[in-house]
Motif scaffolding. Structure first.
Motif, short mmCIF file in Angstrom:
data_model
loop_
_atom_site.label_atom_id
_atom_site.label_comp_id
_atom_site.label_asym_id
_atom_site.label_seq_id
_atom_site.Cartn_x
_atom_site.Cartn_y
_atom_site.Cartn_z
N LEU A 1 10.68 3.79 5.46
CA LEU A 1 9.70 4.19 4.99
C LEU A 1 8.99 3.14 4.59
O LEU A 1 7.28 3.27 4.82
CB LEU A 1 9.74 4.79 2.72
N LEU A 2 9.44 2.07 4.01
CA LEU A 2 7.94 1.01 3.94
C LEU A 2 7.47 0.59 5.43
O LEU A 2 6.24 -0.01 5.60
CB LEU A 2 8.54 0.04 3.32
N GLY A 3 8.24 1.12 6.60
CA GLY A 3 7.41 0.46 7.88
C GLY A 3 6.30 1.57 7.94
O GLY A 3 5.71 1.41 9.49
N LEU A 4 5.91 2.96 7.36
CA LEU A 4 4.92 3.75 7.86
C LEU A 4 3.33 3.11 7.54
O LEU A 4 3.85 3.28 6.21
CB LEU A 4 5.56 5.14 6.81
N SER A 5 2.66 3.63 8.32
CA SER A 5 1.33 3.37 8.26
C SER A 5 1.34 3.90 7.29
O SER A 5 1.50 5.10 6.85
CB SER A 5 0.28 3.76 9.95
N LEU A 6 0.21 4.44 6.15
CA LEU A 6 -0.09 4.54 5.17
C LEU A 6 -1.03 5.70 5.66
O LEU A 6 -1.35 7.02 5.06
CB LEU A 6 -1.01 3.60 4.64
N LYS A 7 -1.97 5.39 7.13
CA LYS A 7 -2.32 6.45 7.47
C LYS A 7 -1.47 8.04 7.35
O LYS A 7 -1.67 8.86 7.34
CB LYS A 7 -2.84 6.58 8.71
N ARG A 8 -0.15 7.27 8.47
CA ARG A 8 1.05 8.73 8.77
C ARG A 8 1.57 9.34 7.08
O ARG A 8 1.94 10.17 7.33
CB ARG A 8 1.95 7.79 9.04
N LEU A 9 1.48 7.91 6.11
CA LEU A 9 2.35 8.66 4.52
C LEU A 9 1.49 9.40 4.62
O LEU A 9 1.96 10.58 4.27
CB LEU A 9 2.20 7.51 4.41
N PRO B 1 0.92 -0.66 -0.11
CA PRO B 1 0.12 -0.31 0.06
C PRO B 1 1.56 1.34 0.03
O PRO B 1 0.25 2.10 -0.79
CB PRO B 1 -0.91 0.09 1.07
N VAL B 2 1.94 1.56 0.63
CA VAL B 2 2.97 2.53 0.76
C VAL B 2 3.61 2.37 -0.31
O VAL B 2 3.89 3.54 -1.13
CB VAL B 2 3.68 2.17 1.42
N VAL B 3 3.91 1.19 -1.20
CA VAL B 3 4.34 1.51 -2.39
C VAL B 3 2.98 2.56 -4.08
O VAL B 3 3.55 3.12 -4.52
CB VAL B 3 5.44 0.73 -2.89
N LEU C 1 11.13 11.40 8.47
CA LEU C 1 11.89 12.09 10.30
C LEU C 1 10.97 11.33 11.50
O LEU C 1 9.62 10.47 11.32
CB LEU C 1 11.55 13.83 10.29
N THR C 2 11.17 11.12 13.15
CA THR C 2 10.48 11.62 13.57
C THR C 2 9.38 12.06 13.55
O THR C 2 9.54 13.16 12.89
CB THR C 2 10.99 11.17 14.35
N ASP C 3 8.41 12.02 13.74
CA ASP C 3 7.32 13.00 14.65
C ASP C 3 7.62 13.96 15.07
O ASP C 3 7.07 15.04 14.22
CB ASP C 3 5.63 12.35 15.34
#
Length: 135
Positions: A91-99, A66-68, A122-124
């Motif tokens: 980057l692949l570990g980010l949730s789609l919502k955060r991305l 989903p990220v890609v 980056l960190t939040d």
């Protein structure tokens, strides 16, 4: 079989020892094949494993793909996505919502670029300090 040297295997074991309890056939190989299908060569796949072995515990269907796909939907080319994953595999570990949230903020500030993608990792606190005050 995944193109890892003995030194690479030691690095992975130090960073993520539980990865070796996962099935090579059911977990590691499908992730490696997916990265290869994205356009990474064997050495890029091996370095991604070494740099971010925790990604191999992420679901391909629920996290990585989903990220890609979202990045593709935003107009990033396959080669751009590969370069960013190679430099910032987290980057692949980010949730789609955060991305999506972060991309919305960055899009409001100008055209999206590979540099924009690198800011996703980056960190939040770092991201908020640099960008959310501008949104």
């Amino acid at each position: 079989e995944l193109g890892l040297s003995d030194v690479d295997i030691q690095k992975v074991a130090t960073k993520q020892p539980r990865i070796f309890s996962r099935s090579l056939e059911n977990c590691l190989k499908p992730h490696a094949q997916w990265l290869s299908d994205l356009g990474m060569d064997d050495s890029q796949v091996a370095q991604t494993i070494v740099r971010s072995p925790h990604l191999f515990s992420r679901s391909l269907d629920n996290k990585c793909r989903p990220v890609v796909q979202h990045l593709r939907d935003l107009g990033f080319s396959g080669s751009q996505i590969v370069r960013v994953i190679e430099c910032r595999p987290v980057l692949l570990g980010l949730s789609l919502k955060r991305l999506v949230h972060r991309m919305t903020i960055l899009k409001a500030q100008g055209p999206l670029t590979e540099v924009s993608l690198s800011k996703m990792t980056l960190t939040d606190a770092q991201f908020a300090a640099r960008h959310e005050r501008l949104a």
